[in-house]
Design a protein around this motif. Sequence first.
Motif, mmCIF file in Angstrom:
data_model
loop_
_atom_site.group_PDB
_atom_site.id
_atom_site.type_symbol
_atom_site.label_atom_id
_atom_site.label_comp_id
_atom_site.label_asym_id
_atom_site.label_seq_id
_atom_site.Cartn_x
_atom_site.Cartn_y
_atom_site.Cartn_z
ATOM 1 N N TYR A 24 0.835 -1.211 0.000
ATOM 2 C CA TYR A 24 0.000 0.000 0.000
ATOM 3 C C TYR A 24 0.865 1.255 0.000
ATOM 4 O O TYR A 24 0.617 2.195 -0.761
ATOM 5 C CB TYR A 24 -0.924 -0.003 1.222
ATOM 6 C CG TYR A 24 -1.930 1.120 1.215
ATOM 7 C CD1 TYR A 24 -3.113 1.001 0.495
ATOM 8 C CD2 TYR A 24 -1.700 2.301 1.916
ATOM 9 C CE1 TYR A 24 -4.035 2.036 0.470
ATOM 10 C CE2 TYR A 24 -2.612 3.337 1.901
ATOM 11 C CZ TYR A 24 -3.779 3.189 1.179
ATOM 12 O OH TYR A 24 -4.688 4.227 1.139
ATOM 13 N N TRP A 25 1.904 1.258 0.843
ATOM 14 C CA TRP A 25 2.749 2.446 0.932
ATOM 15 C C TRP A 25 3.418 2.737 -0.415
ATOM 16 O O TRP A 25 3.457 3.889 -0.863
ATOM 17 C CB TRP A 25 3.821 2.263 2.011
ATOM 18 C CG TRP A 25 4.587 3.533 2.269
ATOM 19 C CD1 TRP A 25 4.264 4.532 3.120
ATOM 20 C CD2 TRP A 25 5.802 3.946 1.608
ATOM 21 N NE1 TRP A 25 5.194 5.549 3.051
ATOM 22 C CE2 TRP A 25 6.138 5.215 2.125
ATOM 23 C CE3 TRP A 25 6.620 3.367 0.643
ATOM 24 C CZ2 TRP A 25 7.275 5.910 1.709
ATOM 25 C CZ3 TRP A 25 7.745 4.066 0.217
ATOM 26 C CH2 TRP A 25 8.063 5.323 0.750
ATOM 27 N N ASN A 26 3.923 1.714 -1.081
ATOM 28 C CA ASN A 26 4.601 1.916 -2.359
ATOM 29 C C ASN A 26 3.643 2.259 -3.490
ATOM 30 O O ASN A 26 4.008 2.990 -4.415
ATOM 31 C CB ASN A 26 5.428 0.677 -2.717
ATOM 32 C CG ASN A 26 6.754 0.652 -1.993
ATOM 33 O OD1 ASN A 26 7.648 1.450 -2.270
ATOM 34 N ND2 ASN A 26 6.876 -0.245 -1.015
ATOM 35 N N LEU A 27 2.433 1.753 -3.427
ATOM 36 C CA LEU A 27 1.428 2.120 -4.419
ATOM 37 C C LEU A 27 1.209 3.638 -4.390
ATOM 38 O O LEU A 27 1.165 4.299 -5.436
ATOM 39 C CB LEU A 27 0.113 1.399 -4.123
ATOM 40 C CG LEU A 27 -1.033 1.611 -5.111
ATOM 41 C CD1 LEU A 27 -0.698 1.012 -6.467
ATOM 42 C CD2 LEU A 27 -2.320 1.018 -4.570
ATOM 43 N N ILE A 28 1.110 4.195 -3.188
ATOM 44 C CA ILE A 28 0.949 5.642 -3.038
ATOM 45 C C ILE A 28 2.248 6.363 -3.410
ATOM 46 O O ILE A 28 2.237 7.393 -4.091
ATOM 47 C CB ILE A 28 0.549 5.991 -1.590
ATOM 48 C CG1 ILE A 28 -0.765 5.295 -1.210
ATOM 49 C CG2 ILE A 28 0.432 7.498 -1.410
ATOM 50 C CD1 ILE A 28 -1.939 5.620 -2.100
ATOM 51 N N GLU A 29 3.366 5.813 -2.988
ATOM 52 C CA GLU A 29 4.668 6.434 -3.238
ATOM 53 C C GLU A 29 4.918 6.671 -4.730
ATOM 54 O O GLU A 29 5.425 7.720 -5.129
ATOM 55 C CB GLU A 29 5.777 5.544 -2.656
ATOM 56 C CG GLU A 29 7.193 5.945 -3.014
ATOM 57 C CD GLU A 29 7.680 7.195 -2.284
ATOM 58 O OE1 GLU A 29 8.822 7.611 -2.553
ATOM 59 O OE2 GLU A 29 6.918 7.759 -1.467
ATOM 60 N N TYR A 30 4.528 5.711 -5.563
ATOM 61 C CA TYR A 30 4.849 5.806 -6.983
ATOM 62 C C TYR A 30 3.699 6.286 -7.860
ATOM 63 O O TYR A 30 3.944 6.768 -8.971
ATOM 64 C CB TYR A 30 5.353 4.455 -7.495
ATOM 65 C CG TYR A 30 6.738 4.134 -6.983
ATOM 66 C CD1 TYR A 30 7.869 4.679 -7.591
ATOM 67 C CD2 TYR A 30 6.930 3.312 -5.878
ATOM 68 C CE1 TYR A 30 9.144 4.412 -7.120
ATOM 69 C CE2 TYR A 30 8.196 3.037 -5.391
ATOM 70 C CZ TYR A 30 9.299 3.598 -6.013
ATOM 71 O OH TYR A 30 10.569 3.345 -5.536
ATOM 72 N N TYR A 31 2.462 6.176 -7.397
ATOM 73 C CA TYR A 31 1.346 6.472 -8.296
ATOM 74 C C TYR A 31 0.335 7.491 -7.788
ATOM 75 O O TYR A 31 -0.571 7.861 -8.526
ATOM 76 C CB TYR A 31 0.613 5.165 -8.656
ATOM 77 C CG TYR A 31 1.475 4.242 -9.456
ATOM 78 C CD1 TYR A 31 1.805 4.535 -10.773
ATOM 79 C CD2 TYR A 31 2.000 3.083 -8.895
ATOM 80 C CE1 TYR A 31 2.625 3.695 -11.519
ATOM 81 C CE2 TYR A 31 2.820 2.239 -9.630
ATOM 82 C CZ TYR A 31 3.125 2.561 -10.934
ATOM 83 O OH TYR A 31 3.946 1.736 -11.656
ATOM 84 N N PHE A 32 0.455 7.938 -6.560
ATOM 85 C CA PHE A 32 -0.517 8.911 -6.051
ATOM 86 C C PHE A 32 -0.097 10.315 -6.500
ATOM 87 O O PHE A 32 0.972 10.790 -6.125
ATOM 88 C CB PHE A 32 -0.598 8.826 -4.527
ATOM 89 C CG PHE A 32 -1.691 9.673 -3.933
ATOM 90 C CD1 PHE A 32 -3.015 9.422 -4.233
ATOM 91 C CD2 PHE A 32 -1.397 10.710 -3.070
ATOM 92 C CE1 PHE A 32 -4.026 10.191 -3.689
ATOM 93 C CE2 PHE A 32 -2.397 11.478 -2.500
ATOM 94 C CZ PHE A 32 -3.717 11.223 -2.825
ATOM 95 N N PRO A 33 -0.907 11.010 -7.295
ATOM 96 C CA PRO A 33 -0.472 12.283 -7.884
ATOM 97 C C PRO A 33 -0.353 13.442 -6.908
ATOM 98 O O PRO A 33 0.336 14.417 -7.188
ATOM 99 C CB PRO A 33 -1.542 12.567 -8.946
ATOM 100 C CG PRO A 33 -2.756 11.843 -8.465
ATOM 101 C CD PRO A 33 -2.245 10.608 -7.781
ATOM 102 N N TYR A 34 -1.023 13.363 -5.758
ATOM 103 C CA TYR A 34 -1.044 14.509 -4.849
ATOM 104 C C TYR A 34 -0.179 14.308 -3.610
ATOM 105 O O TYR A 34 -0.368 14.976 -2.603
ATOM 106 C CB TYR A 34 -2.486 14.812 -4.430
ATOM 107 C CG TYR A 34 -3.404 14.962 -5.611
ATOM 108 C CD1 TYR A 34 -3.213 15.987 -6.540
ATOM 109 C CD2 TYR A 34 -4.437 14.053 -5.831
ATOM 110 C CE1 TYR A 34 -4.031 16.113 -7.643
ATOM 111 C CE2 TYR A 34 -5.270 14.175 -6.942
ATOM 112 C CZ TYR A 34 -5.063 15.205 -7.837
ATOM 113 O OH TYR A 34 -5.867 15.325 -8.941
ATOM 114 N N LYS A 35 0.780 13.415 -3.728
ATOM 115 C CA LYS A 35 1.657 13.138 -2.591
ATOM 116 C C LYS A 35 2.395 14.395 -2.133
ATOM 117 O O LYS A 35 2.624 14.611 -0.948
ATOM 118 C CB LYS A 35 2.653 12.045 -2.971
ATOM 119 C CG LYS A 35 3.431 11.462 -1.813
ATOM 120 C CD LYS A 35 4.381 10.376 -2.277
ATOM 121 C CE LYS A 35 5.456 10.949 -3.155
ATOM 122 N NZ LYS A 35 6.577 10.038 -3.404
#
Length: 422
Positions: free
Chosen positions: A168-179
């Motif tokens: 989950y953390w890496n999914l957000i790390e690489y693909y979440f546009p508003y990080k």
Amino acid sequence: MKKVTLLCMLVFCQVIFSFNKITETEKLAATCKVWGFLKYYHPAVASGELNWDNQLLEKLPLIEKAQTKEEFSLILENWIDDLGPVKEVAPIIIPKDVEFFDKNFDLSWFNNKLFSKKLSKKLKFIEENRFQSEEEFGMGFDALKKTKNYFDLDYTNKGSRMVMLFAYWNLIEYYFPYKYVMDQKWDITLEQALPMALENKDEDSFYLTMRKLAARLNDSHARFAVYGSYAKTGVSSYSYFPARGKIIDNKIVITEILGDSLAQADNIKIGTVITKIGGKTIKELVEEKRNLISASNEAAYLDRVAFSILISEFDKVNVEFLKDGKYETKAMTWFDYHDSHRNEFKKGAIKKKEKFKLLDNNIGYVDMGEIKPKNVPDMIEALKATKAIVFDMRNYPNDTWKEISDFLNLKKKDFVHTQCPI
């Protein structure tokens, strides 16, 4: 003198050992980043053919035993070597007309103080010779790489918890546009979540940790939905207050009735004011749920938390109301949507709204949450002679953008630019 020298040497050795010793949280945070990076960059892994989750499970016991930075780095180095050689590719040519969005991109952790120079060099080489695919990044793109359902894992097992958390953390790390606009850096969120996940002993407590992790996204679209897991969390169903409301001045003001007869039984109407639920003030409930609900701003949070507050694990709930300056507590019965009152709730929740209408002064109004593509021709015919049209987008439009834009524009116009990870 010899005894003093020996004592000094022992103290010196202990200091050096302590300096090199690393905590479990440090090791796991670094492992999470390496595992995620290899998942998306290493040619042997990014194709999705390897069972990368199982490889993590195999390496975690070795990582747990590592006492020093050197031991830890060696485990990761050997892991990378076991994946086979990475073919050196020609430098990637960047087209001059391509504009990159790199506010989320940061691989500076390659130089982590826990890593040997050799490990950092290996990671950099993989980045420069990374996996490349012609795969389109559309709705069918699988960023989790052909994984199984993570909710089927046994979360009494520490390894399974790490697999879910890392994925989950890496999914957000690489693909979440508003990080890049999160209130807190995603790295820090990982460091905070790991100790909680390590302490968790069952599914209930781990799901709570994951909800807290998701809440840090600060995005109203984000929610950690535990599909079909209510039986796992000990809650087979939920009970609902027969109306919806908004939070105003630390109170809930009823704005919509969902179950007519249920609301009438307790004299609940539009405008009814609630001050406490289950013995807690609305303000206390709002703060209690703050680290469990993701929202883009305070207004969005209050809207989402109001819905959450009017749901209970119990069907008997004490509710305090304020009317004419007087407080009254009622022992209410709340009902599950799936019980005998389902049709009533459904009827109340889906009240018909006008798709479009004519307002005063020859002004048109369109509810973008209600109108569908098939309704657009009728809307155009009814409102084409108006002085102006208000398109209300405080909702989710129903894919009517093309029909409406064709009506409003004589020529094609750019209205959105999309970006894809490469």
